[in-house]
Write a protein that holds these residues in place. Structure first.
Motif, PDB file in Angstrom:
ATOM      1  N   ILE A  24       0.836  -1.209   0.000  1.00 43.68           N
ATOM      2  CA  ILE A  24       0.000   0.000   0.000  1.00 43.68           C
ATOM      3  C   ILE A  24       0.870   1.259   0.000  1.00 43.68           C
ATOM      4  N   GLU A  25       1.925   1.258   0.795  1.00 42.40           N
ATOM      5  CA  GLU A  25       2.826   2.413   0.835  1.00 42.40           C
ATOM      6  C   GLU A  25       3.514   2.612  -0.509  1.00 42.40           C
ATOM      7  N   GLU A  26       4.002   1.516  -1.096  1.00 40.33           N
ATOM      8  CA  GLU A  26       4.720   1.629  -2.368  1.00 40.33           C
ATOM      9  C   GLU A  26       3.795   2.052  -3.505  1.00 40.33           C
ATOM     10  N   LEU A  27       2.542   1.592  -3.493  1.00 40.68           N
ATOM     11  CA  LEU A  27       1.594   2.037  -4.513  1.00 40.68           C
ATOM     12  C   LEU A  27       1.390   3.546  -4.426  1.00 40.68           C
ATOM     13  N   GLY A  28       1.309   4.060  -3.211  1.00 44.72           N
ATOM     14  CA  GLY A  28       1.182   5.508  -3.037  1.00 44.72           C
ATOM     15  C   GLY A  28       2.393   6.244  -3.586  1.00 44.72           C
ATOM     16  N   ASN A  29       3.586   5.701  -3.352  1.00 42.03           N
ATOM     17  CA  ASN A  29       4.810   6.323  -3.866  1.00 42.03           C
ATOM     18  C   ASN A  29       4.841   6.311  -5.396  1.00 42.03           C
ATOM     19  N   VAL A 109      -4.387   3.695   0.109  1.00 43.53           N
ATOM     20  CA  VAL A 109      -3.325   4.196  -0.766  1.00 43.53           C
ATOM     21  C   VAL A 109      -3.420   5.718  -0.871  1.00 43.53           C
ATOM     22  N   ALA A 110      -2.362   6.394  -0.507  1.00 40.56           N
ATOM     23  CA  ALA A 110      -2.349   7.864  -0.527  1.00 40.56           C
ATOM     24  C   ALA A 110      -2.514   8.391  -1.947  1.00 40.56           C
ATOM     25  N   GLY A 111      -3.448   9.332  -2.118  1.00 39.54           N
ATOM     26  CA  GLY A 111      -3.611  10.025  -3.393  1.00 39.54           C
ATOM     27  C   GLY A 111      -4.322   9.248  -4.476  1.00 39.54           C
ATOM     28  N   LEU A 112      -4.868   8.081  -4.145  1.00 37.71           N
ATOM     29  CA  LEU A 112      -5.527   7.266  -5.168  1.00 37.71           C
ATOM     30  C   LEU A 112      -6.928   7.803  -5.450  1.00 37.71           C
ATOM     31  N   GLN A 113      -7.129   8.292  -6.675  1.00 36.97           N
ATOM     32  CA  GLN A 113      -8.396   8.922  -7.037  1.00 36.97           C
ATOM     33  C   GLN A 113      -9.024   8.358  -8.304  1.00 36.97           C
ATOM     34  N   ARG A 114      -8.225   7.679  -9.151  1.00 38.03           N
ATOM     35  CA  ARG A 114      -8.759   7.182 -10.425  1.00 38.03           C
ATOM     36  C   ARG A 114      -8.257   5.762 -10.662  1.00 38.03           C
ATOM     37  N   ILE A 115      -9.198   4.824 -10.791  1.00 36.91           N
ATOM     38  CA  ILE A 115      -8.868   3.404 -10.929  1.00 36.91           C
ATOM     39  C   ILE A 115      -9.555   2.840 -12.170  1.00 36.91           C
ATOM     40  N   ALA A 116      -8.803   2.102 -12.970  1.00 35.49           N
ATOM     41  CA  ALA A 116      -9.359   1.404 -14.129  1.00 35.49           C
ATOM     42  C   ALA A 116      -9.299  -0.100 -13.877  1.00 35.49           C
ATOM     43  N   ASN A 126     -18.392  -5.120 -14.096  1.00 38.58           N
ATOM     44  CA  ASN A 126     -19.277  -4.109 -13.487  1.00 38.58           C
ATOM     45  C   ASN A 126     -19.359  -4.275 -11.972  1.00 38.58           C
ATOM     46  N   LYS A 127     -19.460  -5.520 -11.519  1.00 35.79           N
ATOM     47  CA  LYS A 127     -19.540  -5.780 -10.081  1.00 35.79           C
ATOM     48  C   LYS A 127     -18.237  -5.420  -9.382  1.00 35.79           C
ATOM     49  N   ALA A 128     -17.111  -5.695 -10.048  1.00 38.35           N
ATOM     50  CA  ALA A 128     -15.819  -5.345  -9.466  1.00 38.35           C
ATOM     51  C   ALA A 128     -15.660  -3.831  -9.360  1.00 38.35           C
ATOM     52  N   VAL A 129     -16.105  -3.120 -10.378  1.00 33.31           N
ATOM     53  CA  VAL A 129     -16.048  -1.656 -10.344  1.00 33.31           C
ATOM     54  C   VAL A 129     -16.878  -1.120  -9.173  1.00 33.31           C
ATOM     55  N   ALA A 130     -18.081  -1.668  -8.998  1.00 31.85           N
ATOM     56  CA  ALA A 130     -18.944  -1.231  -7.898  1.00 31.85           C
ATOM     57  C   ALA A 130     -18.309  -1.520  -6.544  1.00 31.85           C
ATOM     58  N   ARG A 131     -17.690  -2.686  -6.418  1.00 33.30           N
ATOM     59  CA  ARG A 131     -17.044  -3.063  -5.155  1.00 33.30           C
ATOM     60  C   ARG A 131     -15.862  -2.147  -4.864  1.00 33.30           C
ATOM     61  N   LEU A 132     -15.085  -1.806  -5.886  1.00 30.94           N
ATOM     62  CA  LEU A 132     -13.933  -0.935  -5.678  1.00 30.94           C
ATOM     63  C   LEU A 132     -14.355   0.486  -5.312  1.00 30.94           C
ATOM     64  N   ARG A 133     -15.513   0.901  -5.770  1.00 23.84           N
ATOM     65  CA  ARG A 133     -16.016   2.207  -5.353  1.00 23.84           C
ATOM     66  C   ARG A 133     -16.309   2.224  -3.863  1.00 23.84           C
ATOM     67  N   ASP A 134     -16.688   1.077  -3.321  1.00 20.35           N
ATOM     68  CA  ASP A 134     -16.884   0.964  -1.870  1.00 20.35           C
ATOM     69  C   ASP A 134     -15.551   0.894  -1.131  1.00 20.35           C
ATOM     70  N   ILE A 135     -14.584   0.188  -1.734  1.00 19.83           N
ATOM     71  CA  ILE A 135     -13.274   0.025  -1.094  1.00 19.83           C
ATOM     72  C   ILE A 135     -12.515   1.347  -1.052  1.00 19.83           C
ATOM     73  N   LEU A 168      -4.215   4.063 -11.343  1.00 16.36           N
ATOM     74  CA  LEU A 168      -3.986   2.649 -11.047  1.00 16.36           C
ATOM     75  C   LEU A 168      -4.846   1.817 -11.980  1.00 16.36           C
ATOM     76  N   VAL A 169      -4.245   0.802 -12.599  1.00 21.05           N
ATOM     77  CA  VAL A 169      -4.968  -0.082 -13.508  1.00 21.05           C
ATOM     78  C   VAL A 169      -4.847  -1.518 -12.996  1.00 21.05           C
ATOM     79  N   LEU A 170      -5.984  -2.156 -12.759  1.00 24.35           N
ATOM     80  CA  LEU A 170      -6.011  -3.574 -12.417  1.00 24.35           C
ATOM     81  C   LEU A 170      -6.271  -4.332 -13.706  1.00 24.35           C
ATOM     82  N   LEU A 171      -5.251  -5.031 -14.186  1.00 27.42           N
ATOM     83  CA  LEU A 171      -5.329  -5.735 -15.461  1.00 27.42           C
ATOM     84  C   LEU A 171      -5.465  -7.223 -15.190  1.00 27.42           C
ATOM     85  N   GLY A 172      -6.657  -7.759 -15.420  1.00 28.41           N
ATOM     86  CA  GLY A 172      -6.931  -9.155 -15.095  1.00 28.41           C
ATOM     87  C   GLY A 172      -7.311  -9.963 -16.321  1.00 28.41           C
TER      88      GLY A 172
END
Length: 261
Positions: A24-29, A109-116, A126-135, A168-172
């Motif tokens: 989490i710290e390194e992602l923020g960096n 994660v510090a400064g995390l505002q936009r996730i793909a 769609n469900k993963a996007v909704a869940r991440l909006r909660d996270i 941040l991009v989660l590529l699955g």
């Protein structure tokens, strides 16, 4: 500063031993640097590809973070670095991190505002996007499915990411497709942290059942996957370790011959 890589003996690869708070710290960096970087993980499948595919190896060598994903990889690393473990009061498996060990903590994660979110079928995405909006409350999260991946879809995703400009991009897309896409497209993609997460999108969505974490700590998550997806996992469990052993033996023979010249 890039986290220190450490050698995993026997497997002849390097990895970045981190616990969840360290990830989490390194992602923020990385996000704060506003550069392009990748976060990958090493398991026996990736180690096999690392030793058999130059492009795959190059991607791993240049990655900002390579987590200890597979239990055998973490165990072999732990045997070589026991002095590092003892002062921390942590067992080796505290450093064995699959994507679902750190994704639920992304809200820190510090400064995390936009996730793909790229990958899985439309419903799961769609469900993963909704869940991440909660996270990650307050973050802008959007996604594109990856089912039926082809050149046309790949180009559409590259274009969409360029417009969306995520941090941040989660590529699955599963291994090695997701890594192959990063190899050929990373230079075209907007600055962001690109995390190869395999089947984690379906797990975040609740579509794919996650193995109990105690199984992962015992190094038995492979058995759970084998029962649920025998056709997909059997080759990796029963055949690929022998292929990897052959690659490592050949590597040692070649190294020995080179030293003898």
């Amino acid at each position: 500063m890039t986290p220190e890589r450490q050698r995993v003996p026997v497997l002849d690869v390097d990895a970045t031993p981190l616990r969840v708070d360290g990830v989490i710290e390194e992602l923020g960096n990385l996000i704060a640097s506003r550069t392009t970087s990748t976060v990958l993980g090493h398991n026996l499948h990736s180690v096999t590809l690392f030793h058999s595919c130059e492009g795959f190896r190059s991607l791993y060598d240049s990655s900002a973070i390579v987590l200890l994903d597979g239990a055998p990889v973490a165990m072999l690393w732990g045997l070589a670095h026991q002095r590092q473990l003892k002062p921390l009061g942590q067992g080796t498996m505290a450093y064995r991190l699959g994507s679902m060990d750190w994704i639920p903590a992304l809200g820190s994660v510090a400064g995390l505002q936009r996730i793909a979110v790229v990958g899985a079928g439309r419903e799961a995405n769609n469900k993963a996007v909704a869940r991440l909006r909660d996270i990650v409350p307050g973050a802008t999260v959007d996604g594109m499915p990856g089912e039926g991946w082809n050149q046309s879809l790949e180009e559409a995703v590259v274009s969409w990411l360029g417009e969306f400009r995520p941090q941040l991009v989660l590529l699955g897309l599963g291994m090695p497709l997701q890594e192959t896409v990063l190899q050929r497209r990373l230079q075209e993609l907007p600055p962001a942290v690109y995390c190869a997460v395999g089947g984690a999108i379906e797990q975040v969505a609740g579509v794919q059942k996650l193995a109990p974490r105690w199984l992962g700590r015992l190094g038995l998550e492979w058995a759970w996957r084998l029962v649920l997806h025998p056709g997909r996992v059997a080759y990796r469990v029963f055949v690929e370790p022998w292929k990897l052993a052959g690659l490592l033996i050949r590597r040692r023979i070649q190294s020995s011959r080179s030293r003898g010249k």
